[in-house]
Write a protein that holds these residues in place. Structure first.
Motif, PDB file in Angstrom:
ATOM      1  N   ARG A 212       0.820  -1.209   0.000  1.00  0.00           N
ATOM      2  CA  ARG A 212       0.000   0.000   0.000  1.00  0.00           C
ATOM      3  C   ARG A 212       0.859   1.266   0.000  1.00  0.00           C
ATOM      4  N   LYS A 215       0.968   3.802  -2.806  1.00  0.00           N
ATOM      5  CA  LYS A 215      -0.076   4.851  -2.876  1.00  0.00           C
ATOM      6  C   LYS A 215      -1.085   4.690  -4.012  1.00  0.00           C
ATOM      7  N   SER A 237       1.061  -7.237  -1.734  1.00  0.00           N
ATOM      8  CA  SER A 237       0.316  -7.494  -0.500  1.00  0.00           C
ATOM      9  C   SER A 237      -1.180  -7.424  -0.838  1.00  0.00           C
ATOM     10  N   ARG A 238      -1.976  -7.816   0.128  1.00  0.00           N
ATOM     11  CA  ARG A 238      -3.410  -7.919  -0.162  1.00  0.00           C
ATOM     12  C   ARG A 238      -4.108  -6.598  -0.507  1.00  0.00           C
ATOM     13  N   GLN A 251      -1.051 -11.994  -5.186  1.00  0.00           N
ATOM     14  CA  GLN A 251      -1.070 -11.795  -3.723  1.00  0.00           C
ATOM     15  C   GLN A 251      -0.253 -12.834  -2.968  1.00  0.00           C
ATOM     16  N   ILE A 252       0.553 -12.347  -2.041  1.00  0.00           N
ATOM     17  CA  ILE A 252       1.370 -13.226  -1.202  1.00  0.00           C
ATOM     18  C   ILE A 252       0.879 -13.102   0.231  1.00  0.00           C
ATOM     19  N   GLY A 253       0.713 -14.253   0.881  1.00  0.00           N
ATOM     20  CA  GLY A 253       0.276 -14.209   2.272  1.00  0.00           C
ATOM     21  C   GLY A 253      -0.686 -15.319   2.606  1.00  0.00           C
ATOM     22  N   SER A 254      -1.295 -15.207   3.784  1.00  0.00           N
ATOM     23  CA  SER A 254      -2.127 -16.312   4.287  1.00  0.00           C
ATOM     24  C   SER A 254      -3.311 -16.607   3.382  1.00  0.00           C
ATOM     25  N   SER A 255      -3.848 -15.588   2.706  1.00  0.00           N
ATOM     26  CA  SER A 255      -4.941 -15.873   1.779  1.00  0.00           C
ATOM     27  C   SER A 255      -4.487 -15.726   0.328  1.00  0.00           C
ATOM     28  N   GLY A 268       7.311  -0.950   0.655  1.00  0.00           N
ATOM     29  CA  GLY A 268       6.076  -0.291   1.098  1.00  0.00           C
ATOM     30  C   GLY A 268       5.090  -1.284   1.667  1.00  0.00           C
ATOM     31  N   SER A 270       4.055  -3.230   5.271  1.00  0.00           N
ATOM     32  CA  SER A 270       4.307  -3.048   6.711  1.00  0.00           C
ATOM     33  C   SER A 270       4.810  -4.322   7.380  1.00  0.00           C
ATOM     34  N   GLN A 274      -0.300 -11.708   8.370  1.00  0.00           N
ATOM     35  CA  GLN A 274      -0.893 -12.428   7.227  1.00  0.00           C
ATOM     36  C   GLN A 274      -0.005 -12.332   5.995  1.00  0.00           C
ATOM     37  N   HIS A 275       0.814 -11.290   5.899  1.00  0.00           N
ATOM     38  CA  HIS A 275       1.765 -11.221   4.778  1.00  0.00           C
ATOM     39  C   HIS A 275       3.004 -12.061   5.103  1.00  0.00           C
ATOM     40  N   ASN A 289      11.154   0.631   3.657  1.00  0.00           N
ATOM     41  CA  ASN A 289       9.986   1.229   4.305  1.00  0.00           C
ATOM     42  C   ASN A 289      10.432   2.497   5.031  1.00  0.00           C
ATOM     43  N   ASP A 307      12.279   6.747   1.894  1.00  0.00           N
ATOM     44  CA  ASP A 307      11.139   6.873   0.994  1.00  0.00           C
ATOM     45  C   ASP A 307      11.350   5.964  -0.231  1.00  0.00           C
ATOM     46  N   LEU A 308      10.407   5.072  -0.444  1.00  0.00           N
ATOM     47  CA  LEU A 308      10.564   4.128  -1.557  1.00  0.00           C
ATOM     48  C   LEU A 308      10.638   4.835  -2.904  1.00  0.00           C
TER      49      LEU A 308
HETATM   50  C1  LIG Z   1      -8.157 -13.014   7.081  1.00  0.00           C
HETATM   51  C2  LIG Z   1      -7.112 -12.083   6.538  1.00  0.00           C
HETATM   52  C3  LIG Z   1      -6.296 -12.538   5.532  1.00  0.00           C
HETATM   53  C4  LIG Z   1      -5.300 -11.700   5.015  1.00  0.00           C
HETATM   54  N1  LIG Z   1      -4.479 -12.180   4.033  1.00  0.00           N
HETATM   55  C5  LIG Z   1      -3.477 -11.398   3.594  1.00  0.00           C
HETATM   56  C6  LIG Z   1      -2.573 -11.889   2.603  1.00  0.00           C
HETATM   57  O1  LIG Z   1      -2.679 -13.003   2.108  1.00  0.00           O
HETATM   58  N2  LIG Z   1      -1.581 -11.072   2.223  1.00  0.00           N
HETATM   59  C7  LIG Z   1      -1.393  -9.808   2.721  1.00  0.00           C
HETATM   60  O2  LIG Z   1      -0.453  -9.118   2.321  1.00  0.00           O
HETATM   61  N3  LIG Z   1      -2.261  -9.334   3.636  1.00  0.00           N
HETATM   62  C8  LIG Z   1      -3.289 -10.083   4.067  1.00  0.00           C
HETATM   63  N4  LIG Z   1      -4.167  -9.568   4.965  1.00  0.00           N
HETATM   64  C9  LIG Z   1      -4.072  -8.133   5.291  1.00  0.00           C
HETATM   65  C10 LIG Z   1      -3.033  -7.809   6.339  1.00  0.00           C
HETATM   66  O3  LIG Z   1      -3.581  -7.908   7.628  1.00  0.00           O
HETATM   67  C11 LIG Z   1      -2.510  -6.370   6.148  1.00  0.00           C
HETATM   68  O4  LIG Z   1      -3.603  -5.462   6.203  1.00  0.00           O
HETATM   69  C12 LIG Z   1      -1.768  -6.157   4.822  1.00  0.00           C
HETATM   70  O5  LIG Z   1      -0.765  -7.140   4.672  1.00  0.00           O
HETATM   71  C13 LIG Z   1      -1.128  -4.791   4.806  1.00  0.00           C
HETATM   72  O6  LIG Z   1      -0.615  -4.561   3.519  1.00  0.00           O
HETATM   73  P1  LIG Z   1       0.523  -3.480   3.292  1.00  0.00           P
HETATM   74  O7  LIG Z   1       1.703  -3.834   4.131  1.00  0.00           O
HETATM   75  O8  LIG Z   1       0.716  -3.350   1.830  1.00  0.00           O
HETATM   76  O9  LIG Z   1      -0.172  -2.115   3.787  1.00  0.00           O
HETATM   77  P2  LIG Z   1       0.054  -1.274   5.107  1.00  0.00           P
HETATM   78  O10 LIG Z   1      -0.064  -2.111   6.319  1.00  0.00           O
HETATM   79  O11 LIG Z   1      -0.823  -0.105   4.980  1.00  0.00           O
HETATM   80  O12 LIG Z   1       1.583  -0.841   5.009  1.00  0.00           O
HETATM   81  C14 LIG Z   1       2.076   0.102   4.092  1.00  0.00           C
HETATM   82  C15 LIG Z   1       3.522   0.353   4.476  1.00  0.00           C
HETATM   83  O13 LIG Z   1       4.105   1.208   3.523  1.00  0.00           O
HETATM   84  C16 LIG Z   1       4.989   2.095   4.201  1.00  0.00           C
HETATM   85  N5  LIG Z   1       5.112   3.306   3.377  1.00  0.00           N
HETATM   86  C17 LIG Z   1       4.166   4.223   3.075  1.00  0.00           C
HETATM   87  N6  LIG Z   1       4.667   5.160   2.246  1.00  0.00           N
HETATM   88  C18 LIG Z   1       5.962   4.850   2.030  1.00  0.00           C
HETATM   89  C19 LIG Z   1       7.008   5.444   1.290  1.00  0.00           C
HETATM   90  N7  LIG Z   1       6.813   6.546   0.552  1.00  0.00           N
HETATM   91  N8  LIG Z   1       8.227   4.838   1.302  1.00  0.00           N
HETATM   92  C20 LIG Z   1       8.459   3.714   2.020  1.00  0.00           C
HETATM   93  N9  LIG Z   1       7.491   3.111   2.747  1.00  0.00           N
HETATM   94  C21 LIG Z   1       6.259   3.660   2.756  1.00  0.00           C
HETATM   95  C22 LIG Z   1       4.315   2.367   5.539  1.00  0.00           C
HETATM   96  O14 LIG Z   1       5.264   2.789   6.503  1.00  0.00           O
HETATM   97  C23 LIG Z   1       3.698   1.005   5.846  1.00  0.00           C
HETATM   98  O15 LIG Z   1       4.555   0.244   6.657  1.00  0.00           O
HETATM   99  C24 LIG Z   1      -5.148 -10.388   5.508  1.00  0.00           C
HETATM  100  C25 LIG Z   1      -5.987  -9.944   6.541  1.00  0.00           C
HETATM  101  C26 LIG Z   1      -6.953 -10.788   7.045  1.00  0.00           C
HETATM  102  C27 LIG Z   1      -7.828 -10.265   8.153  1.00  0.00           C
END
Ligand SMILES: Cc1cc2nc3c(=O)[nH]c(=O)nc-3n(C[C@H](O)[C@H](O)[C@H](O)COP(=O)(O)OP(=O)(O)OC[C@H]3O[C@@H](n4cnc5c(N)ncnc54)[C@H](O)[C@@H]3O)c2cc1C
Length: 325
Positions: A212, A215, A237-238, A251-255, A268, A270, A274-275, A289, A307-308
């Motif tokens: 995420r 952006k 990520s999801r 998608q990589i992770g538990s689902s 980017g 977190s 689940q990831h 990150n 910053d990525l």
């Molecule tokens: C039942 C269930 C199953 C799930 N299955 C999966 C799954 O299979 N895979 C999965 O990935 N998730 C899964 N999830 C979701 C999981 O819980 C997280 O919400 C998800 O992994 C978060 O994705 P993210 O790290 O991309 O986003 P975020 O948690 O929002 O993280 C974004 C990161 O980007 C960083 N960032 C932002 N801007 C910048 C920048 N400019 N430069 C550098 N870093 C930056 C932030 O610091 C933050 O750490 C599941 C959730 C549930 C409830």
């Protein structure tokens, strides 16, 4: 005797087979048990040749038209006969889609225990203690095997390093006569492959994943460009998939998919549990990150806190320059 059920596709052994053989070689040494690889299929000669070169004692091959494509009914029927005749101590199967389809049926059919998703083992006196991860890999559970063997175990992909597989054997080859009972309840109509190169992540040696933090959708080009420069595949990520920036296969992770490449870039992302469960067995993890407290850094071998949008183009340029040099 330890049996390893070889997994293969298109006349090639899948990486999980080497990982299972490493598991078997380690247990075999500790408990003084010989190793047998079991191959089911039709036209298995190239697979036998490859397995014979490994440091194992025997290859059992079961050939039949109905075994040419994986189908649980003839698989179960044949494996049951092979195991009843061979009386192994331990049967190792991949914790893969295919393995988890037939392993529980096989163990239940023979009324023996199955320990699923093993990541480690230890020898406690003469007993084998198997470790499996539970609650989305938040905890490890150690299981002691009881009752009469054979015991069944599936091993998680990436838990045992395939590059530690010992070669140099001259295994005896035994051809098992296949006699199949009733008709199969399943018929394979067609095999539809995922688009290669883009989403075949299970065996990709390098994966560049974005989250995420990117952006918006068009920024994901940064991930594709880095992946291309480094010769890797793209993952996500999801939230990326939920926002429809990329299809579900990424998608990589538990689902999503479970991967264990040699090199994994988490950009980017977190590092939610689940990831992590889908990628934490990668050999080398590089996290980018801007948040130094992001949980991804707990599993990362290398971390860049920045910053990525600054780091990724710079990395891409370095790799492109290196390629051209
Ligand atoms: C039942 C269930 C199953 C799930 N299955 C999966 C799954 O299979 N895979 C999965 O990935 N998730 C899964 N999830 C979701 C999981 O819980 C997280 O919400 C998800 O992994 C978060 O994705 P993210 O790290 O991309 O986003 P975020 O948690 O929002 O993280 C974004 C990161 O980007 C960083 N960032 C932002 N801007 C910048 C920048 N400019 N430069 C550098 N870093 C930056 C932030 O610091 C933050 O750490 C599941 C959730 C549930 C409830």
């Amino acid at each position: 005797m330890i049996f390893v059920i070889a997994e293969h596709k298109d006349n090639k052994l899948k990486p999980i087979t080497s990982e299972l053989l490493v598991f078997a070689q380690r247990v075999g040494k500790d408990l003084s048990q010989p190793i047998t690889a079991v191959v089911l299929g039709s036209g298995t000669e190239p697979l036998i040749e490859e397995l014979k070169r490994r440091k194992i004692d025997r290859v059992i091959t079961a050939e039949h038209e109905q075994l040419s494509d994986y189908n649980p009914d003839p698989y179960l029927d044949t494996l049951k006969q092979i195991i009843e005749k061979g009386k192994p101590f331990l049967v190792l199967i991949g914790h893969t889609t295919q393995g988890m389809d037939f392993a529980p049926r096989l163990a239940a059919a023979l009324r023996r225990p199955l320990i699923a998703g093993c990541v480690e083992y230890e020898k406690e006196e003469d007993r084998l203690v198997l470790t499996r991860q539970i609650f989305n890999a938040k905890m490890n559970m150690k299981t002691v095997l009881r009752g009469e063997p054979p015991y069944f175990a599936t091993a998680s992909p990436g838990a045992f390093p395939a590059d530690e597989l010992e070669s140099g054997g001259n295994a005896e080859v035994v051809r098992f006569p296949v006699v199949l009972g009733g008709t199969s309840r399943r018929k394979i109509l067609e095999r539809v492959e995922a688009q290669k190169g883009k989403t075949d992540l299970s065996s990709a040696p390098i994966i560049v994943s974005g989250g995420r933090g990117l952006k918006e959708k068009q920024n994901f080009n940064l991930i594709f460009e880095l992946a291309e420069a480094i010769g890797g595949s793209v993952g996500a990520s999801r939230p990326v998939v939920d926002a429809e920036w990329l299809p579900r296969e990424y998608q990589i992770g538990s689902s999503g998919q479970t991967v264990s490449p040699k090199l994994y870039f988490a950009i980017g992302i977190s590092g939610a549990i689940q990831h992590l469960v889908g990628m934490q067995s990668s050999r080398c993890i590089v996290a980018i990150n801007k948040d130094a407290e992001a949980p991804i850094f707990k599993v990362a071998h290398y971390g860049i806190v920045d910053d990525l949008f600054k780091v990724v183009p710079a990395l891409t340029k370095i790799f492109k320059d290196l390629r051209q040099a």
